[in-house]
Design a protein around this motif. Structure first.
Motif, PDB file in Angstrom:
ATOM      1  N   GLY A  59     -41.422  30.298   5.211  1.00 40.79           N
ATOM      2  CA  GLY A  59     -39.983  30.492   5.067  1.00 40.79           C
ATOM      3  C   GLY A  59     -39.210  29.448   5.842  1.00 40.79           C
ATOM      4  N   SER A  60     -38.224  29.902   6.590  1.00 44.11           N
ATOM      5  CA  SER A  60     -37.335  29.006   7.310  1.00 44.11           C
ATOM      6  C   SER A  60     -38.057  28.263   8.422  1.00 44.11           C
ATOM      7  N   PRO A  61     -37.979  26.926   8.460  1.00 42.77           N
ATOM      8  CA  PRO A  61     -38.579  26.183   9.571  1.00 42.77           C
ATOM      9  C   PRO A  61     -37.868  26.466  10.891  1.00 42.77           C
ATOM     10  N   VAL A  62     -36.591  26.791  10.809  1.00 38.89           N
ATOM     11  CA  VAL A  62     -35.840  27.124  12.033  1.00 38.89           C
ATOM     12  C   VAL A  62     -36.367  28.421  12.631  1.00 38.89           C
ATOM     13  N   GLN A  63     -36.490  29.461  11.803  1.00 34.77           N
ATOM     14  CA  GLN A  63     -36.989  30.755  12.283  1.00 34.77           C
ATOM     15  C   GLN A  63     -38.419  30.634  12.800  1.00 34.77           C
ATOM     16  N   ALA A  64     -39.259  29.894  12.066  1.00 36.07           N
ATOM     17  CA  ALA A  64     -40.650  29.696  12.506  1.00 36.07           C
ATOM     18  C   ALA A  64     -40.694  28.941  13.821  1.00 36.07           C
ATOM     19  N   GLY A  65     -39.814  27.951  13.973  1.00 37.15           N
ATOM     20  CA  GLY A  65     -39.761  27.184  15.213  1.00 37.15           C
ATOM     21  C   GLY A  65     -39.358  28.027  16.404  1.00 37.15           C
ATOM     22  N   TYR A  66     -38.409  28.931  16.193  1.00 42.31           N
ATOM     23  CA  TYR A  66     -37.994  29.837  17.272  1.00 42.31           C
ATOM     24  C   TYR A  66     -39.174  30.680  17.757  1.00 42.31           C
ATOM     25  N   VAL A  67     -39.941  31.217  16.799  1.00 41.45           N
ATOM     26  CA  VAL A  67     -41.081  32.071  17.150  1.00 41.45           C
ATOM     27  C   VAL A  67     -42.174  31.254  17.837  1.00 41.45           C
ATOM     28  N   TYR A  68     -42.449  30.076  17.313  1.00 41.26           N
ATOM     29  CA  TYR A  68     -43.434  29.173  17.915  1.00 41.26           C
ATOM     30  C   TYR A  68     -43.085  28.904  19.378  1.00 41.26           C
ATOM     31  N   ASP A  69     -41.835  28.574  19.631  1.00 45.26           N
ATOM     32  CA  ASP A  69     -41.391  28.273  21.000  1.00 45.26           C
ATOM     33  C   ASP A  69     -41.505  29.493  21.908  1.00 45.26           C
ATOM     34  N   GLU A  70     -41.210  30.672  21.364  1.00 43.00           N
ATOM     35  CA  GLU A  70     -41.291  31.885  22.183  1.00 43.00           C
ATOM     36  C   GLU A  70     -42.731  32.209  22.549  1.00 43.00           C
TER      37      GLU A  70
END
Length: 309
Positions: free
Chosen positions: A102-113
């Motif tokens: 899905g969204s690379p932004v949403q995936a990036g947020y989760v990855y960083d967390e």
């Protein structure tokens, strides 16, 4: 005249008696509903949260599209991840993944967390377990884990970025329809499907996608390190997708196995507790019976939104 009055009186009495009976039945139904819900809450509390376990494997589901407003939104997943790491019983966290991305932004947020929590809790490992599908943004998230597991037939990878639309210029010409778009800025409407493609704008949009793709690649390489065989297999980063068996050979995953296997054999804490964000018990009960009474009960008791299970 006496007989009709007596008949009417009896009829009214019967109606009153029936209304009272219905009212009592309604009260009993409400009491029964509350009793069922209370029992459900008690059972969930004592059987689902692993209260009797000293060490647990915390499971978080990453299911469906990764997008704002979905079950696998960054807001929802970050909340679950924080709760899982904060629990003193947690020995390891397992991300159970079944998502097309899905969204690379949403995936990036989760990855960083995930990376942040791993830095704060160095004694707690994170495992990603891909079931049917771990593609694109879902694999982005998985690459933040210490190790990735999948089934031999799982679909893994799709390290790429896409943006698709339709072009309606030819159709409009056949229909004799003229598109009128008023903008301030030469390229403001460059994604408008009702206008002809512009070579410069197409090249510009391609560069945006390549930049996002490179960000994805860098995140995967940082997570997988030398395990990723991308030097020998550059097609790994091309958007192709692989079976779990192939993915293991290519370094996209570490081993084959499911959540229970990881909890039992790898983590050593066979008690798996679900920290995924779920509907609260009242909402689940309402959906189960599908009645307006249950929905009214949920609102009257002040339950709204979501809660952690």
């Amino acid at each position: 005249m006496t007989q009709p009055i007596e008949v009417l009186d009896k009829l009214v009495r019967e109606m009153v008696r029936e209304q009272r009976s219905r009212r009592r039945f309604k009260y009993l139904m409400w009491i029964g509903t509350l009793a069922v819900i209370s029992t459900t809450l008690a059972v969930e509390h004592f059987t689902s949260d692993g209260a009797d376990a000293k060490e647990i494997t915390a499971r978080i589901d990453v299911s469906g599209p990764i997008a704002e407003g979905e079950a696998a939104s960054a807001e929802s997943l970050k909340k679950s991840i924080g709760q899982a790491f904060a629990d003193t019983r947690t020995k390891a966290v397992v991300l159970k993944i079944n998502s097309p991305g899905g969204s690379p932004v949403q995936a990036g947020y989760v990855y960083d967390e995930i990376k942040r929590q791993r830095g704060l809790h160095t004694n707690i490992k994170v495992f990603a377990v891909i079931t049917d599908l771990g593609a694109s943004g879902a694999y982005y998230i998985a690459s933040a884990a210490d190790e990735i597991y999948a089934d031999k037939a799982s679909l893994v990878g799709s390290i790429g970025v896409t943006a698709a639309s339709f072009g309606y210029v030819g159709v409009m010409e056949k229909l004799g329809v003229e598109r009128r778009a008023y903008t301030a800025g030469e390229h403001k409407a460059f994604l408008d499907p009702f206008q002809p493609r512009n070579a410069d704008e197409t090249a510009f949009w391609g560069e945006v996608l390549r930049t996002t793709h490179n960000q994805f690649i860098e995140a995967v390489k940082a997570g997988r390190g030398d395990r990723l065989k991308s030097a020998d297999h550059p097609e790994l980063l091309s958007g192709l997708i692989w079976s779990g068996q192939q993915a293991q050979q290519l370094g996209l995953i570490d081993k084959l196995g499911d959540v229970d296997y990881v909890a039992r054999e790898v983590v050593g804490a066979s008690k798996v507790v679900d920290f995924s964000t779920k509907d609260n018990p009242i909402d689940r009960f309402a959906k189960r019976i599908g009645t307006s009474v249950a929905q009214e009960l949920s609102m009257s008791l002040g339950f709204s939104g979501q809660s952690l299970r």
